[in-house]
Write a protein that holds these residues in place. Structure first.
Motif, PDB file in Angstrom:
ATOM      1  N   PRO A  46      34.659   0.054 -16.332  1.00  0.00           N
ATOM      2  CA  PRO A  46      35.358   0.008 -15.041  1.00  0.00           C
ATOM      3  C   PRO A  46      35.927   1.348 -14.582  1.00  0.00           C
ATOM      4  O   PRO A  46      36.275   1.485 -13.404  1.00  0.00           O
ATOM      5  N   SER A  47      35.978   2.334 -15.451  1.00  0.00           N
ATOM      6  CA  SER A  47      36.461   3.650 -15.026  1.00  0.00           C
ATOM      7  C   SER A  47      35.392   4.422 -14.251  1.00  0.00           C
ATOM      8  O   SER A  47      35.697   5.414 -13.586  1.00  0.00           O
ATOM      9  N   VAL A  48      34.151   3.964 -14.304  1.00  0.00           N
ATOM     10  CA  VAL A  48      33.060   4.571 -13.546  1.00  0.00           C
ATOM     11  C   VAL A  48      32.965   3.850 -12.206  1.00  0.00           C
ATOM     12  O   VAL A  48      33.020   2.623 -12.152  1.00  0.00           O
ATOM     13  N   THR A  49      32.821   4.619 -11.138  1.00  0.00           N
ATOM     14  CA  THR A  49      32.752   4.011  -9.815  1.00  0.00           C
ATOM     15  C   THR A  49      31.295   3.783  -9.389  1.00  0.00           C
ATOM     16  O   THR A  49      30.389   4.488  -9.855  1.00  0.00           O
ATOM     17  N   PRO A  50      31.078   2.829  -8.504  1.00  0.00           N
ATOM     18  CA  PRO A  50      29.730   2.627  -7.971  1.00  0.00           C
ATOM     19  C   PRO A  50      29.195   3.890  -7.287  1.00  0.00           C
ATOM     20  O   PRO A  50      27.997   4.187  -7.362  1.00  0.00           O
ATOM     21  N   GLU A  51      30.082   4.648  -6.663  1.00  0.00           N
ATOM     22  CA  GLU A  51      29.660   5.893  -6.002  1.00  0.00           C
ATOM     23  C   GLU A  51      29.167   6.922  -7.011  1.00  0.00           C
ATOM     24  O   GLU A  51      28.197   7.648  -6.739  1.00  0.00           O
ATOM     25  N   GLN A  52      29.814   6.985  -8.169  1.00  0.00           N
ATOM     26  CA  GLN A  52      29.357   7.908  -9.208  1.00  0.00           C
ATOM     27  C   GLN A  52      27.967   7.516  -9.704  1.00  0.00           C
ATOM     28  O   GLN A  52      27.101   8.373  -9.879  1.00  0.00           O
ATOM     29  N   VAL A  53      27.769   6.225  -9.943  1.00  0.00           N
ATOM     30  CA  VAL A  53      26.461   5.748 -10.409  1.00  0.00           C
ATOM     31  C   VAL A  53      25.394   6.052  -9.360  1.00  0.00           C
ATOM     32  O   VAL A  53      24.322   6.563  -9.685  1.00  0.00           O
ATOM     33  N   ALA A  54      25.693   5.772  -8.098  1.00  0.00           N
ATOM     34  CA  ALA A  54      24.731   6.025  -7.030  1.00  0.00           C
ATOM     35  C   ALA A  54      24.377   7.509  -6.955  1.00  0.00           C
ATOM     36  O   ALA A  54      23.206   7.865  -6.778  1.00  0.00           O
ATOM     37  N   ALA A  55      25.365   8.377  -7.110  1.00  0.00           N
ATOM     38  CA  ALA A  55      25.115   9.820  -7.057  1.00  0.00           C
ATOM     39  C   ALA A  55      24.252  10.282  -8.223  1.00  0.00           C
ATOM     40  O   ALA A  55      23.333  11.085  -8.050  1.00  0.00           O
ATOM     41  N   VAL A  56      24.519   9.768  -9.422  1.00  0.00           N
ATOM     42  CA  VAL A  56      23.723  10.143 -10.598  1.00  0.00           C
ATOM     43  C   VAL A  56      22.280   9.664 -10.431  1.00  0.00           C
ATOM     44  O   VAL A  56      21.329  10.406 -10.704  1.00  0.00           O
ATOM     45  N   LEU A  57      22.111   8.453  -9.969  1.00  0.00           N
ATOM     46  CA  LEU A  57      20.752   7.928  -9.779  1.00  0.00           C
ATOM     47  C   LEU A  57      20.016   8.699  -8.678  1.00  0.00           C
ATOM     48  O   LEU A  57      18.825   8.983  -8.810  1.00  0.00           O
ATOM     49  N   ALA A  58      20.707   9.054  -7.616  1.00  0.00           N
ATOM     50  CA  ALA A  58      20.078   9.841  -6.544  1.00  0.00           C
ATOM     51  C   ALA A  58      19.669  11.218  -7.054  1.00  0.00           C
ATOM     52  O   ALA A  58      18.570  11.703  -6.743  1.00  0.00           O
ATOM     53  N   ASP A  59      20.544  11.858  -7.850  1.00  0.00           N
ATOM     54  CA  ASP A  59      20.208  13.161  -8.420  1.00  0.00           C
ATOM     55  C   ASP A  59      19.022  13.056  -9.368  1.00  0.00           C
ATOM     56  O   ASP A  59      18.145  13.925  -9.377  1.00  0.00           O
ATOM     57  N   ALA A  60      18.981  12.004 -10.169  1.00  0.00           N
ATOM     58  CA  ALA A  60      17.867  11.810 -11.101  1.00  0.00           C
ATOM     59  C   ALA A  60      16.566  11.607 -10.333  1.00  0.00           C
ATOM     60  O   ALA A  60      15.520  12.154 -10.708  1.00  0.00           O
ATOM     61  N   LYS A  61      16.622  10.845  -9.254  1.00  0.00           N
ATOM     62  CA  LYS A  61      15.427  10.623  -8.440  1.00  0.00           C
ATOM     63  C   LYS A  61      14.943  11.932  -7.829  1.00  0.00           C
ATOM     64  O   LYS A  61      13.746  12.243  -7.880  1.00  0.00           O
ATOM     65  N   THR A  62      15.862  12.692  -7.273  1.00  0.00           N
ATOM     66  CA  THR A  62      15.502  13.972  -6.672  1.00  0.00           C
ATOM     67  C   THR A  62      14.884  14.902  -7.710  1.00  0.00           C
ATOM     68  O   THR A  62      13.852  15.525  -7.467  1.00  0.00           O
ATOM     69  N   HIS A  63      15.509  14.967  -8.858  1.00  0.00           N
ATOM     70  CA  HIS A  63      15.002  15.842  -9.921  1.00  0.00           C
ATOM     71  C   HIS A  63      13.609  15.399 -10.369  1.00  0.00           C
ATOM     72  O   HIS A  63      12.698  16.209 -10.486  1.00  0.00           O
TER      73      HIS A  63
END
Length: 71
Positions: A46-63
């Motif tokens: 619960p300390s991780v936000t949905p926005e953080q997860v979305a940003a990490v997944l977007a960065d991984a996709k871009t990479h």
């Protein structure tokens, strides 16, 4: 939160973690690879936000899509 990922030598030996937490970013990919959903991951961390997860997944996709192109 300004940063999505934080790396500090004193937190988990410098393992990249979600900023403001001690949750390694790698754990998200491990849980997803194991068949769990993002919602389940967020329930467990619960300390991780949905926005953080979305940003990490977007960065991984871009990479992944930018480095795997054939010229």
């Amino acid at each position: 939160m300004d940063k999505t990922i934080a790396i500090h030598p004193d937190i988990l030996g410098g393992t990249p973690c979600f900023a403001g937490t001690r949750v390694p970013v790698e754990s998200l990919f491990d849980w997803l690879a194991g068949g769990e959903t993002v919602d389940f991951f967020l329930e467990q961390f619960p300390s991780v936000t949905p926005e953080q997860v979305a940003a990490v997944l977007a960065d991984a996709k871009t990479h992944a899509t930018s480095t795997l192109r054939v010229n």
